[in-house]
Enzyme design. Sequence first.
Site, PDB file in Angstrom:
ATOM      1  N   GLY A   1      52.148  52.010  40.026  1.00 46.81           N
ATOM      2  CA  GLY A   1      53.443  51.696  39.393  1.00 46.81           C
ATOM      3  C   GLY A   1      54.212  50.631  40.140  1.00 46.81           C
ATOM      4  O   GLY A   1      55.441  50.665  40.191  1.00 46.81           O
TER       5      GLY A   1
ATOM      6  N   SER B   1      52.008  57.198  42.442  1.00 44.41           N
ATOM      7  CA  SER B   1      52.321  58.137  43.508  1.00 44.41           C
ATOM      8  C   SER B   1      53.783  58.006  43.913  1.00 44.41           C
ATOM      9  O   SER B   1      54.334  56.905  43.922  1.00 44.41           O
ATOM     10  CB  SER B   1      51.423  57.823  44.701  1.00 44.41           C
ATOM     11  OG  SER B   1      51.942  58.399  45.863  1.00 44.41           O
TER      12      SER B   1
ATOM     13  N   ILE C   1      53.217  57.160  48.038  1.00 45.24           N
ATOM     14  CA  ILE C   1      52.725  55.829  48.450  1.00 45.24           C
ATOM     15  C   ILE C   1      53.618  54.810  47.752  1.00 45.24           C
ATOM     16  O   ILE C   1      53.587  54.678  46.539  1.00 45.24           O
ATOM     17  CB  ILE C   1      51.260  55.610  48.011  1.00 45.24           C
ATOM     18  CG1 ILE C   1      50.387  56.765  48.501  1.00 45.24           C
ATOM     19  CG2 ILE C   1      50.738  54.262  48.471  1.00 45.24           C
ATOM     20  CD1 ILE C   1      49.034  56.847  47.837  1.00 45.24           C
TER      21      ILE C   1
ATOM     22  N   VAL D   1      57.561  43.435  47.999  1.00 44.22           N
ATOM     23  CA  VAL D   1      57.843  42.003  48.122  1.00 44.22           C
ATOM     24  C   VAL D   1      57.267  41.334  46.865  1.00 44.22           C
ATOM     25  O   VAL D   1      56.681  42.002  46.034  1.00 44.22           O
ATOM     26  CB  VAL D   1      57.207  41.387  49.393  1.00 44.22           C
ATOM     27  CG1 VAL D   1      57.997  41.710  50.630  1.00 44.22           C
ATOM     28  CG2 VAL D   1      55.757  41.811  49.538  1.00 44.22           C
TER      29      VAL D   1
ATOM     30  N   LYS E   1      65.417  29.975  39.186  1.00 43.23           N
ATOM     31  CA  LYS E   1      64.563  29.185  40.092  1.00 43.23           C
ATOM     32  C   LYS E   1      64.064  27.937  39.345  1.00 43.23           C
ATOM     33  O   LYS E   1      63.464  28.057  38.287  1.00 43.23           O
ATOM     34  CB  LYS E   1      63.375  30.062  40.533  1.00 43.23           C
ATOM     35  CG  LYS E   1      62.238  29.300  41.168  1.00 43.23           C
ATOM     36  CD  LYS E   1      61.053  30.198  41.529  1.00 43.23           C
ATOM     37  CE  LYS E   1      59.849  29.347  41.923  1.00 43.23           C
ATOM     38  NZ  LYS E   1      58.676  30.148  42.265  1.00 43.23           N
TER      39      LYS E   1
ATOM     40  N   PRO F   1      59.043  20.589  41.296  1.00 43.87           N
ATOM     41  CA  PRO F   1      59.880  21.155  40.223  1.00 43.87           C
ATOM     42  C   PRO F   1      59.017  21.760  39.118  1.00 43.87           C
ATOM     43  O   PRO F   1      57.795  21.547  39.089  1.00 43.87           O
ATOM     44  CB  PRO F   1      60.656  19.937  39.709  1.00 43.87           C
ATOM     45  CG  PRO F   1      59.848  18.746  40.084  1.00 43.87           C
ATOM     46  CD  PRO F   1      58.946  19.121  41.228  1.00 43.87           C
TER      47      PRO F   1
ATOM     48  N   VAL G   1      46.769  60.308  42.846  1.00 44.58           N
ATOM     49  CA  VAL G   1      45.366  60.397  42.436  1.00 44.58           C
ATOM     50  C   VAL G   1      44.584  60.772  43.695  1.00 44.58           C
ATOM     51  O   VAL G   1      44.631  60.062  44.707  1.00 44.58           O
ATOM     52  CB  VAL G   1      44.872  59.046  41.868  1.00 44.58           C
ATOM     53  CG1 VAL G   1      43.364  59.053  41.674  1.00 44.58           C
ATOM     54  CG2 VAL G   1      45.593  58.736  40.556  1.00 44.58           C
TER      55      VAL G   1
ATOM     56  N   LEU H   1      47.321  43.377  43.338  1.00 42.28           N
ATOM     57  CA  LEU H   1      46.744  43.384  44.680  1.00 42.28           C
ATOM     58  C   LEU H   1      45.389  44.100  44.718  1.00 42.28           C
ATOM     59  O   LEU H   1      44.559  43.813  45.574  1.00 42.28           O
ATOM     60  CB  LEU H   1      47.712  44.043  45.664  1.00 42.28           C
ATOM     61  CG  LEU H   1      49.086  43.358  45.806  1.00 42.28           C
ATOM     62  CD1 LEU H   1      50.000  44.162  46.724  1.00 42.28           C
ATOM     63  CD2 LEU H   1      48.956  41.927  46.317  1.00 42.28           C
TER      64      LEU H   1
HETATM   65  C1  LIG Z   1      54.269  38.975  51.927  1.00 42.10           C
HETATM   66  C2  LIG Z   1      54.048  38.883  50.459  1.00 42.10           C
HETATM   67  C3  LIG Z   1      54.864  38.044  49.685  1.00 42.10           C
HETATM   68  C4  LIG Z   1      54.642  37.920  48.317  1.00 42.10           C
HETATM   69  N1  LIG Z   1      55.412  37.056  47.581  1.00 42.10           N
HETATM   70  C5  LIG Z   1      55.110  36.849  46.282  1.00 42.10           C
HETATM   71  C6  LIG Z   1      55.860  35.947  45.485  1.00 42.10           C
HETATM   72  O1  LIG Z   1      56.841  35.359  45.920  1.00 42.10           O
HETATM   73  N2  LIG Z   1      55.495  35.778  44.201  1.00 42.10           N
HETATM   74  C7  LIG Z   1      54.429  36.428  43.656  1.00 42.10           C
HETATM   75  O2  LIG Z   1      54.092  36.181  42.514  1.00 42.10           O
HETATM   76  N3  LIG Z   1      53.759  37.361  44.375  1.00 42.10           N
HETATM   77  C8  LIG Z   1      54.064  37.575  45.650  1.00 42.10           C
HETATM   78  N4  LIG Z   1      53.379  38.513  46.358  1.00 42.10           N
HETATM   79  C9  LIG Z   1      52.416  39.377  45.659  1.00 42.10           C
HETATM   80  C10 LIG Z   1      53.165  40.497  44.929  1.00 42.10           C
HETATM   81  O3  LIG Z   1      53.989  41.199  45.829  1.00 42.10           O
HETATM   82  C11 LIG Z   1      52.196  41.465  44.262  1.00 42.10           C
HETATM   83  O4  LIG Z   1      51.242  40.749  43.532  1.00 42.10           O
HETATM   84  C12 LIG Z   1      52.929  42.389  43.311  1.00 42.10           C
HETATM   85  O5  LIG Z   1      53.987  43.024  43.941  1.00 42.10           O
HETATM   86  C13 LIG Z   1      52.005  43.414  42.699  1.00 42.10           C
HETATM   87  O6  LIG Z   1      51.708  44.441  43.580  1.00 42.10           O
HETATM   88  P1  LIG Z   1      50.849  45.660  43.013  1.00 42.10           P
HETATM   89  O7  LIG Z   1      51.594  46.271  41.906  1.00 42.10           O
HETATM   90  O8  LIG Z   1      49.483  45.165  42.758  1.00 42.10           O
HETATM   91  O9  LIG Z   1      50.749  46.641  44.254  1.00 42.10           O
HETATM   92  P2  LIG Z   1      51.826  47.652  44.879  1.00 42.10           P
HETATM   93  O10 LIG Z   1      53.196  47.157  44.756  1.00 42.10           O
HETATM   94  O11 LIG Z   1      51.311  47.937  46.253  1.00 42.10           O
HETATM   95  O12 LIG Z   1      51.709  48.969  44.002  1.00 42.10           O
HETATM   96  C14 LIG Z   1      50.650  49.877  44.161  1.00 42.10           C
HETATM   97  C15 LIG Z   1      50.947  51.120  43.346  1.00 42.10           C
HETATM   98  O13 LIG Z   1      49.801  51.953  43.385  1.00 42.10           O
HETATM   99  C16 LIG Z   1      50.227  53.292  43.593  1.00 42.10           C
HETATM  100  N5  LIG Z   1      49.150  54.048  44.224  1.00 42.10           N
HETATM  101  C17 LIG Z   1      48.398  53.696  45.293  1.00 42.10           C
HETATM  102  N6  LIG Z   1      47.537  54.683  45.587  1.00 42.10           N
HETATM  103  C18 LIG Z   1      47.754  55.674  44.693  1.00 42.10           C
HETATM  104  C19 LIG Z   1      47.208  56.961  44.488  1.00 42.10           C
HETATM  105  N7  LIG Z   1      46.258  57.468  45.268  1.00 42.10           N
HETATM  106  N8  LIG Z   1      47.692  57.707  43.476  1.00 42.10           N
HETATM  107  C20 LIG Z   1      48.664  57.245  42.666  1.00 42.10           C
HETATM  108  N9  LIG Z   1      49.206  56.032  42.807  1.00 42.10           N
HETATM  109  C21 LIG Z   1      48.769  55.260  43.817  1.00 42.10           C
HETATM  110  C22 LIG Z   1      51.450  53.154  44.477  1.00 42.10           C
HETATM  111  O14 LIG Z   1      52.263  54.316  44.391  1.00 42.10           O
HETATM  112  C23 LIG Z   1      52.113  51.946  43.832  1.00 42.10           C
HETATM  113  O15 LIG Z   1      52.891  52.376  42.751  1.00 42.10           O
HETATM  114  C24 LIG Z   1      53.607  38.676  47.712  1.00 42.10           C
HETATM  115  C25 LIG Z   1      52.831  39.541  48.473  1.00 42.10           C
HETATM  116  C26 LIG Z   1      53.032  39.640  49.828  1.00 42.10           C
HETATM  117  C27 LIG Z   1      52.162  40.566  50.633  1.00 42.10           C
END
Ligand SMILES: Cc1cc2nc3c(=O)[nH]c(=O)nc-3n(C[C@H](O)[C@H](O)[C@H](O)COP(=O)(O)OP(=O)(O)OC[C@H]3O[C@@H](n4cnc5c(N)ncnc54)[C@H](O)[C@@H]3O)c2cc1C
Length: 514
Positions: free
Chosen positions: A12, A40, A43, A48, A79, A99, A189, A340
């Site tokens: 989420g 979760s 977690i 960011v 932006k 830009p 999970v 990610l």
């Molecule tokens: C330093 C940094 C800067 C960034 N800056 C940018 C930016 O400026 N622009 C941009 O486009 N992107 C940026 N990104 C990338 C961006 O942050 C991610 O692509 C975006 O937030 C998506 O994250 P996510 O949802 O894949 O993962 P997460 O936010 O990590 O979410 C993972 C989810 O999985 C759930 N989960 C994990 N394990 C379980 C389990 N066992 N059971 C149930 N649920 C579980 C967690 O609860 C959570 O809800 C940046 C990343 C980093 C590291």
Amino acid sequence: MEPIRSICIVGGGTAGWLTAGILAARHGAGSGVDITLVESETIGIIGVGEGTWPTMRSTLKKMGISETDFFRECNASFKHGAKFARWVTGQESDFYYHPLMLPEGFPGLDLAPFWMKYSAERRDAPSFSDAVCFQEAVCESGLAPKLITTPEYAGVANYAYHLDAGRFAVFLRDHCVGKLGIRHIVDDVTEVVKSGTGDIDSVQTRNHGRIGGDLFIDCSGFRSLLLGEAMGVPFVDRSDVLFIDRALAIQVPYEDPQSAITPYTVSTAQKHGWIWDIGLQSRRGVGYVFSSNHTTSEAALEELRTYIGDGHRDLQPREIKIACGHRRAFWKGNCVAVGLAGGFLEPLEASALVLIELSADLISTMLPATRATLPILAKRYNQTTQYRWDRIIDFLKLHYILSQRTDSSFWIDNRDPGSIPDSLKEQLELWRYRAPGDPDFMSNCEMFPAASYQYVLFGMGFRMNADQQPPERLFGSAQRAFAQNETLKTRWTKTLPKNRELIDKIRDLGLQKI
Ligand SMILES: Cc1cc2nc3c(=O)[nH]c(=O)nc-3n(C[C@H](O)[C@H](O)[C@H](O)COP(=O)(O)OP(=O)(O)OC[C@H]3O[C@@H](n4cnc5c(N)ncnc54)[C@H](O)[C@@H]3O)c2cc1C
């Protein structure tokens, strides 16, 4: 031949909720496809990811989100693009803009060779981006890309957003659950249960039993619980090309709540990486991404503290490890990873959220499907997604190899030919004789247009072979285009409101609905 009727998304964060929203907007209530998202409570999300692309406007609109609500709830700001400081020589005066608008007349008219000739003759010639696009002048004046009378999602200038990642995930969740009919389960999970065919049958949760599905979307973050761990798809390390592997992220309050909000991302090169600086309504999001092979976290923290100034020494940054790379495949069997869980490179040019939007869009257009067609979809999805990752890698690397900085091995190592992908080397060889153009980017899965390459190349001091003269027959058109850009600069720097002024008005009055 059973149709795909139920989709289970694990995670989420921004990836999970954007994917859920994009799928539901197309295949939601009444279409026969049920979407469940399990996340979760223990977690957390990465929290960011605050810079976006203009694509986010159409994504939010498609999901039926009001832009006014988005500004009210997500601490969001406008932006216009990115300003790159100290990337070329490292001097105080060294900066250029990327830009979000195309150069005047592009692609029908390519101003690059005309600007090159002019800038070779005149020392006081404007920068490339300033000469061909009015957005740089608007940025330097701190202005918004639209007026309060411009309807939702429309703009005078092309624009994207800066947003608070934590608030954005909650905002998307409320919309997806409240308006788009997504089933939401808050639970861990604990196991991924596979069927005899090797596909995922269900995910076992701590308190809600097993959750089944025809298609599973892994949005579980860096851990890649489904695609990486359960389906065994290996990780492909790309740190041989891009060296960033750590981030120190910090939230910096404004000294005055009415401080100006910078309408572009500032990316300032440092000795061993670069610092992002993103202005939101109530604070700045600042972070130093660096290479731990070139410096220590302690030294990086000192560089970050120097950047944000002595007044904020009490603020403690969060350190995040970045594994630069992606999964060997993004879709295997009935499991596809988005966000990610599929991989990450680094935050330069904010390419992660847009990839989530594009990936979710691609999955959504591939449906309806049956289980029998999943292998075909997986093959196509993997080809497209791999292509996109490779193009992002090329474009990010371009920023590093054109730098003239010699103040650390980080910058010198980045120019090592062994670290530059062949595809990028080939492009650079061609661009010595002509500017990047649409024929260099023929796929309909391109990430960055030729114009983006022009902004970065010429901003970073790359010059084409001086023997290449611009076509004489187009001199008149080029002059008119440069003049038009000057007219637009004058008009819009006089007319557009300050970034904060417009955001305050949107919060108070709202934008007109389209
Ligand atoms: C330093 C940094 C800067 C960034 N800056 C940018 C930016 O400026 N622009 C941009 O486009 N992107 C940026 N990104 C990338 C961006 O942050 C991610 O692509 C975006 O937030 C998506 O994250 P996510 O949802 O894949 O993962 P997460 O936010 O990590 O979410 C993972 C989810 O999985 C759930 N989960 C994990 N394990 C379980 C389990 N066992 N059971 C149930 N649920 C579980 C967690 O609860 C959570 O809800 C940046 C990343 C980093 C590291």
